[in-house]
Design a protein around this motif. Structure first.
Motif, PDB file in Angstrom:
ATOM      1  N   VAL A   5       0.984 -15.863   8.056  1.00 28.32           N
ATOM      2  CA  VAL A   5       1.007 -15.763   6.598  1.00 28.32           C
ATOM      3  C   VAL A   5       0.857 -14.296   6.227  1.00 28.32           C
ATOM      4  O   VAL A   5      -0.131 -13.656   6.603  1.00 28.32           O
ATOM      5  CB  VAL A   5      -0.123 -16.594   5.953  1.00 28.32           C
ATOM      6  CG1 VAL A   5      -0.070 -16.458   4.430  1.00 28.32           C
ATOM      7  CG2 VAL A   5      -0.005 -18.064   6.354  1.00 28.32           C
ATOM      8  N   VAL A   6       1.841 -13.768   5.516  1.00 27.01           N
ATOM      9  CA  VAL A   6       1.797 -12.360   5.109  1.00 27.01           C
ATOM     10  C   VAL A   6       1.394 -12.257   3.641  1.00 27.01           C
ATOM     11  O   VAL A   6       1.560 -13.192   2.874  1.00 27.01           O
ATOM     12  CB  VAL A   6       3.142 -11.656   5.373  1.00 27.01           C
ATOM     13  CG1 VAL A   6       3.499 -11.719   6.845  1.00 27.01           C
ATOM     14  CG2 VAL A   6       4.261 -12.266   4.537  1.00 27.01           C
ATOM     15  N   ALA A   7       0.858 -11.072   3.291  1.00 28.39           N
ATOM     16  CA  ALA A   7       0.188 -10.900   1.991  1.00 28.39           C
ATOM     17  C   ALA A   7      -0.950 -11.911   1.910  1.00 28.39           C
ATOM     18  O   ALA A   7      -1.155 -12.603   0.912  1.00 28.39           O
ATOM     19  CB  ALA A   7       1.160 -11.053   0.830  1.00 28.39           C
ATOM     20  N   ALA A  28      -2.261 -16.975  11.861  1.00 26.47           N
ATOM     21  CA  ALA A  28      -2.552 -15.545  11.822  1.00 26.47           C
ATOM     22  C   ALA A  28      -2.324 -15.052  10.406  1.00 26.47           C
ATOM     23  O   ALA A  28      -1.317 -15.388   9.775  1.00 26.47           O
ATOM     24  CB  ALA A  28      -1.661 -14.776  12.789  1.00 26.47           C
ATOM     25  N   ALA A  29      -3.270 -14.269   9.897  1.00 27.71           N
ATOM     26  CA  ALA A  29      -3.167 -13.730   8.548  1.00 27.71           C
ATOM     27  C   ALA A  29      -2.870 -12.240   8.633  1.00 27.71           C
ATOM     28  O   ALA A  29      -3.576 -11.494   9.311  1.00 27.71           O
ATOM     29  CB  ALA A  29      -4.476 -13.966   7.800  1.00 27.71           C
ATOM     30  N   PHE A  30      -1.818 -11.808   7.951  1.00 29.13           N
ATOM     31  CA  PHE A  30      -1.455 -10.395   7.898  1.00 29.13           C
ATOM     32  C   PHE A  30      -1.745  -9.867   6.495  1.00 29.13           C
ATOM     33  O   PHE A  30      -1.210 -10.381   5.509  1.00 29.13           O
ATOM     34  CB  PHE A  30       0.039 -10.201   8.206  1.00 29.13           C
ATOM     35  CG  PHE A  30       0.411 -10.436   9.641  1.00 29.13           C
ATOM     36  CD1 PHE A  30       0.526  -9.370  10.526  1.00 29.13           C
ATOM     37  CD2 PHE A  30       0.648 -11.716  10.109  1.00 29.13           C
ATOM     38  CE1 PHE A  30       0.877  -9.578  11.850  1.00 29.13           C
ATOM     39  CE2 PHE A  30       1.002 -11.940  11.433  1.00 29.13           C
ATOM     40  CZ  PHE A  30       1.115 -10.871  12.306  1.00 29.13           C
ATOM     41  N   GLY A  31      -2.588  -8.839   6.421  1.00 34.22           N
ATOM     42  CA  GLY A  31      -2.915  -8.246   5.127  1.00 34.22           C
ATOM     43  C   GLY A  31      -3.014  -6.742   5.233  1.00 34.22           C
ATOM     44  O   GLY A  31      -3.253  -6.199   6.314  1.00 34.22           O
ATOM     45  N   ASP A  47       0.756  -3.812   6.539  1.00 31.67           N
ATOM     46  CA  ASP A  47       1.574  -4.032   5.362  1.00 31.67           C
ATOM     47  C   ASP A  47       2.864  -4.751   5.749  1.00 31.67           C
ATOM     48  O   ASP A  47       3.370  -4.571   6.863  1.00 31.67           O
ATOM     49  CB  ASP A  47       1.902  -2.682   4.707  1.00 31.67           C
ATOM     50  CG  ASP A  47       2.636  -2.842   3.394  1.00 31.67           C
ATOM     51  OD1 ASP A  47       3.889  -2.789   3.412  1.00 31.67           O
ATOM     52  OD2 ASP A  47       1.986  -3.020   2.355  1.00 31.67           O
ATOM     53  N   ILE A  48       3.403  -5.550   4.832  1.00 30.41           N
ATOM     54  CA  ILE A  48       4.624  -6.305   5.138  1.00 30.41           C
ATOM     55  C   ILE A  48       5.740  -5.389   5.614  1.00 30.41           C
ATOM     56  O   ILE A  48       6.415  -5.666   6.612  1.00 30.41           O
ATOM     57  CB  ILE A  48       5.107  -7.089   3.904  1.00 30.41           C
ATOM     58  CG1 ILE A  48       4.076  -8.130   3.474  1.00 30.41           C
ATOM     59  CG2 ILE A  48       6.449  -7.780   4.198  1.00 30.41           C
ATOM     60  CD1 ILE A  48       4.444  -8.831   2.175  1.00 30.41           C
ATOM     61  N   LEU A  49       5.959  -4.294   4.905  1.00 27.37           N
ATOM     62  CA  LEU A  49       7.082  -3.422   5.224  1.00 27.37           C
ATOM     63  C   LEU A  49       6.881  -2.643   6.520  1.00 27.37           C
ATOM     64  O   LEU A  49       7.817  -1.998   7.005  1.00 27.37           O
ATOM     65  CB  LEU A  49       7.361  -2.480   4.058  1.00 27.37           C
ATOM     66  CG  LEU A  49       7.860  -3.165   2.777  1.00 27.37           C
ATOM     67  CD1 LEU A  49       8.006  -2.155   1.640  1.00 27.37           C
ATOM     68  CD2 LEU A  49       9.180  -3.886   3.027  1.00 27.37           C
ATOM     69  N   ASP A  50       5.681  -2.706   7.076  1.00 27.42           N
ATOM     70  CA  ASP A  50       5.420  -2.078   8.375  1.00 27.42           C
ATOM     71  C   ASP A  50       5.537  -3.057   9.534  1.00 27.42           C
ATOM     72  O   ASP A  50       5.446  -2.660  10.704  1.00 27.42           O
ATOM     73  CB  ASP A  50       4.020  -1.454   8.392  1.00 27.42           C
ATOM     74  CG  ASP A  50       3.907  -0.258   7.459  1.00 27.42           C
ATOM     75  OD1 ASP A  50       4.937   0.429   7.254  1.00 27.42           O
ATOM     76  OD2 ASP A  50       2.804  -0.021   6.922  1.00 27.42           O
ATOM     77  N   LEU A  51       5.728  -4.326   9.230  1.00 29.16           N
ATOM     78  CA  LEU A  51       5.863  -5.322  10.289  1.00 29.16           C
ATOM     79  C   LEU A  51       7.146  -5.090  11.085  1.00 29.16           C
ATOM     80  O   LEU A  51       8.163  -4.655  10.545  1.00 29.16           O
ATOM     81  CB  LEU A  51       5.888  -6.731   9.699  1.00 29.16           C
ATOM     82  CG  LEU A  51       4.578  -7.252   9.100  1.00 29.16           C
ATOM     83  CD1 LEU A  51       4.819  -8.572   8.384  1.00 29.16           C
ATOM     84  CD2 LEU A  51       3.528  -7.417  10.183  1.00 29.16           C
ATOM     85  N   THR A  52       7.075  -5.391  12.375  1.00 31.71           N
ATOM     86  CA  THR A  52       8.227  -5.252  13.260  1.00 31.71           C
ATOM     87  C   THR A  52       8.596  -6.629  13.826  1.00 31.71           C
ATOM     88  O   THR A  52       7.830  -7.595  13.699  1.00 31.71           O
ATOM     89  CB  THR A  52       7.914  -4.304  14.424  1.00 31.71           C
ATOM     90  OG1 THR A  52       6.896  -4.916  15.260  1.00 31.71           O
ATOM     91  CG2 THR A  52       7.414  -2.959  13.918  1.00 31.71           C
ATOM     92  N   LYS A  53       9.734  -6.689  14.473  1.00 31.12           N
ATOM     93  CA  LYS A  53      10.140  -7.939  15.106  1.00 31.12           C
ATOM     94  C   LYS A  53       9.120  -8.386  16.136  1.00 31.12           C
ATOM     95  O   LYS A  53       8.839  -9.581  16.277  1.00 31.12           O
ATOM     96  CB  LYS A  53      11.517  -7.777  15.756  1.00 31.12           C
ATOM     97  CG  LYS A  53      12.653  -7.645  14.773  1.00 31.12           C
ATOM     98  CD  LYS A  53      13.998  -7.626  15.478  1.00 31.12           C
ATOM     99  CE  LYS A  53      15.128  -7.568  14.453  1.00 31.12           C
ATOM    100  NZ  LYS A  53      16.473  -7.614  15.077  1.00 31.12           N
ATOM    101  N   GLU A  54       8.557  -7.421  16.842  1.00 29.12           N
ATOM    102  CA  GLU A  54       7.571  -7.745  17.883  1.00 29.12           C
ATOM    103  C   GLU A  54       6.325  -8.402  17.287  1.00 29.12           C
ATOM    104  O   GLU A  54       5.699  -9.250  17.922  1.00 29.12           O
ATOM    105  CB  GLU A  54       7.183  -6.483  18.653  1.00 29.12           C
ATOM    106  CG  GLU A  54       8.267  -5.917  19.552  1.00 29.12           C
ATOM    107  CD  GLU A  54       9.423  -5.278  18.790  1.00 29.12           C
ATOM    108  OE1 GLU A  54       9.193  -4.836  17.631  1.00 29.12           O
ATOM    109  OE2 GLU A  54      10.550  -5.218  19.337  1.00 29.12           O
ATOM    110  N   ASP A  55       5.963  -8.005  16.064  1.00 29.50           N
ATOM    111  CA  ASP A  55       4.775  -8.590  15.427  1.00 29.50           C
ATOM    112  C   ASP A  55       4.926 -10.092  15.192  1.00 29.50           C
ATOM    113  O   ASP A  55       3.928 -10.820  15.154  1.00 29.50           O
ATOM    114  CB  ASP A  55       4.514  -7.913  14.075  1.00 29.50           C
ATOM    115  CG  ASP A  55       4.019  -6.485  14.214  1.00 29.50           C
ATOM    116  OD1 ASP A  55       3.235  -6.214  15.133  1.00 29.50           O
ATOM    117  OD2 ASP A  55       4.428  -5.645  13.387  1.00 29.50           O
TER     118      ASP A  55
END
Length: 210
Positions: A5-7, A28-31, A47-55
């Protein structure tokens, strides 16, 4: 399932996380903030815009709960959802979007929307238009397993979890009391129903409280 879950610190995101954990999923929570205000024990600061495919490798579902009301950041509704779509393109990982109600259609020809109606609050138009733009960009993609879930018009942050809600298509729908309303808690439960069903690939649907 493994669900990202992002944001994650947003109010809807927190409800989705809580519901997913309650149902036994691995969450998993991404914030972007250091504090973890969610029920997830696995919290990743990014941050969402810093996420990569590997993440996002290994997840069955990614839930995009991003939202903003600031005029200078409206473009981020599209930027963030398209970035996630780019990361997930040509994979089996599903992308679930926490959407808006403004773009729901109010006629069968699908030429009029809630936000184009005369009674729609003027102050809400920027966010409604931004979220509609993001949805329209998603519609053009057949390389991502996306689903866009619109809530009812009255999206109630502190409403109870009634468990009484109904899914609808892309047309604005009222309940038997001639109302369009749903709590964040019921929306989160509906989101998990969609995730677990595996249905509505590359579709926008809606949900309202009975």
């Amino acid at each position: 399932m493994k669900i990202a879950v992002v944001a994650a610190n947003g109010r809807v995101a927190r409800k989705v996380i809580t519901e997913a954990i309650k149902r036994g999923h691995d969450v998993a929570a991404f914030g972007r903030h250091e504090e973890n205000n969610t029920d997830a024990s696995n919290y990743i600061i990014k941050d969402i815009l810093d996420l990569t495919k590997e993440d996002l490798v290994g997840y069955d579902v990614v839930v995009d709960a991003f939202g903003t009301w600031a005029s200078e950041t409206m473009h981020l509704h599209t930027d963030t959802s398209q970035h996630l779509a780019d990361l997930l393109e040509n994979t089996n990982t599903r992308l679930l979007i926490v959407g808006g109600a403004g773009s729901l259609y109010t006629n069968k020809e699908h030429t009029e929307t809630v936000s184009s109606g005369p009674d729609f609050p003027h102050d809400w138009l920027p966010v409604a238009n931004a979220m509609a733009d993001a949805l329209n960009k998603l519609r053009k993609r057949n390389d991502v397993h996306w689903t866009y879930l619109s809530p009812a018009a009255n999206f109630v942050a502190d409403g109870e979890a009634s468990g009484k809600y109904t899914f609808a298509n892309e047309e604005f729908t009222l309940n038997r009391n001639n109302e369009s309303s749903i709590s964040y808690a019921d929306y989160a439960s509906a989101m998990l129903d969609v995730i677990e069903s595996g249905k509505h690939d590359q579709e926008r649907i809606s949900v309202f409280q009975d």
